[in-house]
Design a protein around this motif. Structure first.
Motif, PDB file in Angstrom:
ATOM      1  N   HIS A 106     -16.217  -0.670  57.753  1.00  0.00           N
ATOM      2  CA  HIS A 106     -14.766  -0.675  57.936  1.00  0.00           C
ATOM      3  C   HIS A 106     -14.108  -1.673  56.987  1.00  0.00           C
ATOM      4  CE1 HIS A 106     -10.954   0.010  59.771  1.00  0.00           C
ATOM      5  NE2 HIS A 106     -10.809  -1.273  60.069  1.00  0.00           N
TER       6      HIS A 106
ATOM      7  N   ARG B  61      -7.631  -2.394  56.841  1.00  0.00           N
ATOM      8  CA  ARG B  61      -7.060  -1.428  57.814  1.00  0.00           C
ATOM      9  C   ARG B  61      -7.144  -2.062  59.198  1.00  0.00           C
ATOM     10  NH1 ARG B  61      -6.589   3.663  55.407  1.00  0.00           N
ATOM     11  NH2 ARG B  61      -7.850   3.890  53.533  1.00  0.00           N
TER      12      ARG B  61
ATOM     13  N   GLN C  13     -10.096   7.620  55.366  1.00  0.00           N
ATOM     14  CA  GLN C  13      -9.897   6.254  55.829  1.00  0.00           C
ATOM     15  C   GLN C  13     -11.264   5.628  56.132  1.00  0.00           C
ATOM     16  OE1 GLN C  13      -7.590   7.540  59.298  1.00  0.00           O
ATOM     17  NE2 GLN C  13      -5.686   7.000  58.265  1.00  0.00           N
TER      18      GLN C  13
ATOM     19  N   LEU D  71      -3.731   4.061  61.005  1.00  0.00           N
ATOM     20  CA  LEU D  71      -4.817   3.274  60.419  1.00  0.00           C
ATOM     21  C   LEU D  71      -4.520   3.012  58.936  1.00  0.00           C
ATOM     22  CD1 LEU D  71      -7.534   2.040  61.245  1.00  0.00           C
ATOM     23  CD2 LEU D  71      -8.537   4.307  61.095  1.00  0.00           C
ATOM     24  N   LEU D  72      -3.327   2.486  58.704  1.00  0.00           N
ATOM     25  CA  LEU D  72      -2.829   2.275  57.339  1.00  0.00           C
ATOM     26  C   LEU D  72      -3.623   1.192  56.633  1.00  0.00           C
ATOM     27  CD1 LEU D  72       0.900   2.013  58.423  1.00  0.00           C
ATOM     28  CD2 LEU D  72      -0.170   3.970  57.284  1.00  0.00           C
ATOM     29  N   LYS D  73      -3.736   1.338  55.318  1.00  0.00           N
ATOM     30  CA  LYS D  73      -4.399   0.290  54.532  1.00  0.00           C
ATOM     31  C   LYS D  73      -3.352  -0.641  53.945  1.00  0.00           C
ATOM     32  CE  LYS D  73      -6.944   1.003  50.650  1.00  0.00           C
ATOM     33  NZ  LYS D  73      -6.724   0.015  49.581  1.00  0.00           N
TER      34      LYS D  73
ATOM     35  N   ASP E 139       3.217  -2.814  52.701  1.00  0.00           N
ATOM     36  CA  ASP E 139       2.241  -2.343  53.701  1.00  0.00           C
ATOM     37  C   ASP E 139       1.998  -3.417  54.755  1.00  0.00           C
ATOM     38  OD1 ASP E 139       1.818  -0.076  52.088  1.00  0.00           O
ATOM     39  OD2 ASP E 139       0.124  -1.023  51.060  1.00  0.00           O
TER      40      ASP E 139
END
Ligand code: CTP
Ligand code: MG
Length: 221
Positions: free
Chosen positions: A104, A108, A162, A205-207, A213
């Motif tokens: 992971h 994120r 993702q 689940l945005l980066k 951001d």
């Protein structure tokens, strides 16, 4: 049989443009790393965690894990020059008898247990990698450096993917052993001939790549 998570947090965050590595930029009150670390630690699916920190930041990462009371952190190692190097460093800490490994991106933060469950489930059917993805909804064009459109790409079958990405530990070891780089681990598994499945991801689940951001994710905490 245990599920190990490798949390890759060793990037410099050049596009974010802070004087600290991205993992230690504040998201709310705490360093960005805190949120995905806490969520992995809280996950019913995850048994053990390896944190891959920016070189020289291992100690602050360990202190943060202690401060958060994260009981599943088994190792904290320094990352490498590329993302794949960082994954290799983390994977070296994962035992061969691990049932599965999740990789992971610390970038994120808004990880959920639902998405972790979705990527782990198909491993039982023999997939060598499972990634969360979202079907592309916008029209996609290839654009040249002068801004001119070169091509409109057919959107059917296009997904953006993702993390977390799930793998049998031996499949990921084989894929990273070659020394190649890719923007995600599944790309390495595909290049090694492995079959990778896409399952529904999570639009939240945005980066975190840019300062915009970061603000957006902070507003969703
Ligand atoms: N990553 C890593 N080691 C590297 C490069 C990236 O562990 N050598 C991690 C980052 O910490 C991040 C994830 O891989 O959690 C995705 O990378 P990206 O979003 O590109 O982060 P950075 O490489 O830090 O950002 P930039 O590319 O803007 O420098
Ligand atoms: Mg990067």
């Amino acid at each position: 049989m245990s599920v190990w998570a490798i949390l890759v947090a060793a990037g410099r965050g050049e596009r974010l443009g802070s004087d600290q590595p991205k993992a230690f930029v504040k998201l709310g009150e705490l360093p960005l790393l805190a949120e995905p670390l806490r969520r992995l630690d809280d996950s019913e699916w995850v048994d053990a965690i390896v944190v891959v920190a920016p070189p020289g930041w291992e100690e602050p990462a360990i202190l943060l894990a202690e401060e958060l009371g994260c009981a599943k952190v088994r190792a904290c190692v320094a990352g490498g020059e590329t993302r794949a190097d960082s994954v290799r460093a983390g994977l070296a800490e994962v035992p061969d008898d691990a049932a599965a490994v999740l990789v992971h991106d610390a970038a994120r933060p808004l990880l959920t247990d639902e998405v972790i469950g979705r990527v782990l489930a198909p491993l039982a059917d023999g997939w060598e990698g499972v990634v969360p993805g979202l079907p592309v909804s916008d029209t996609v064009k290839r654009v040249g450096s002068d801004g001119g459109v070169e091509e409109t790409v057919a959107r059917d079958g296009l997904w953006t993917v993702q993390t977390p990405q799930a793998f049998p530990v031996d499949a990921l070891r084989r894929a990273v052993s070659g020394g190649a780089d890719a923007t995600d681990c599944a790309g390495l598994v595909e290049a090694a001939g492995g079959r990778v499945k896409v399952v529904p991801g999570d639009p939240l689940l945005l980066k975190v790549t840019t300062a915009e951001d970061l603000a957006r994710v902070a507003s969703l905490l």
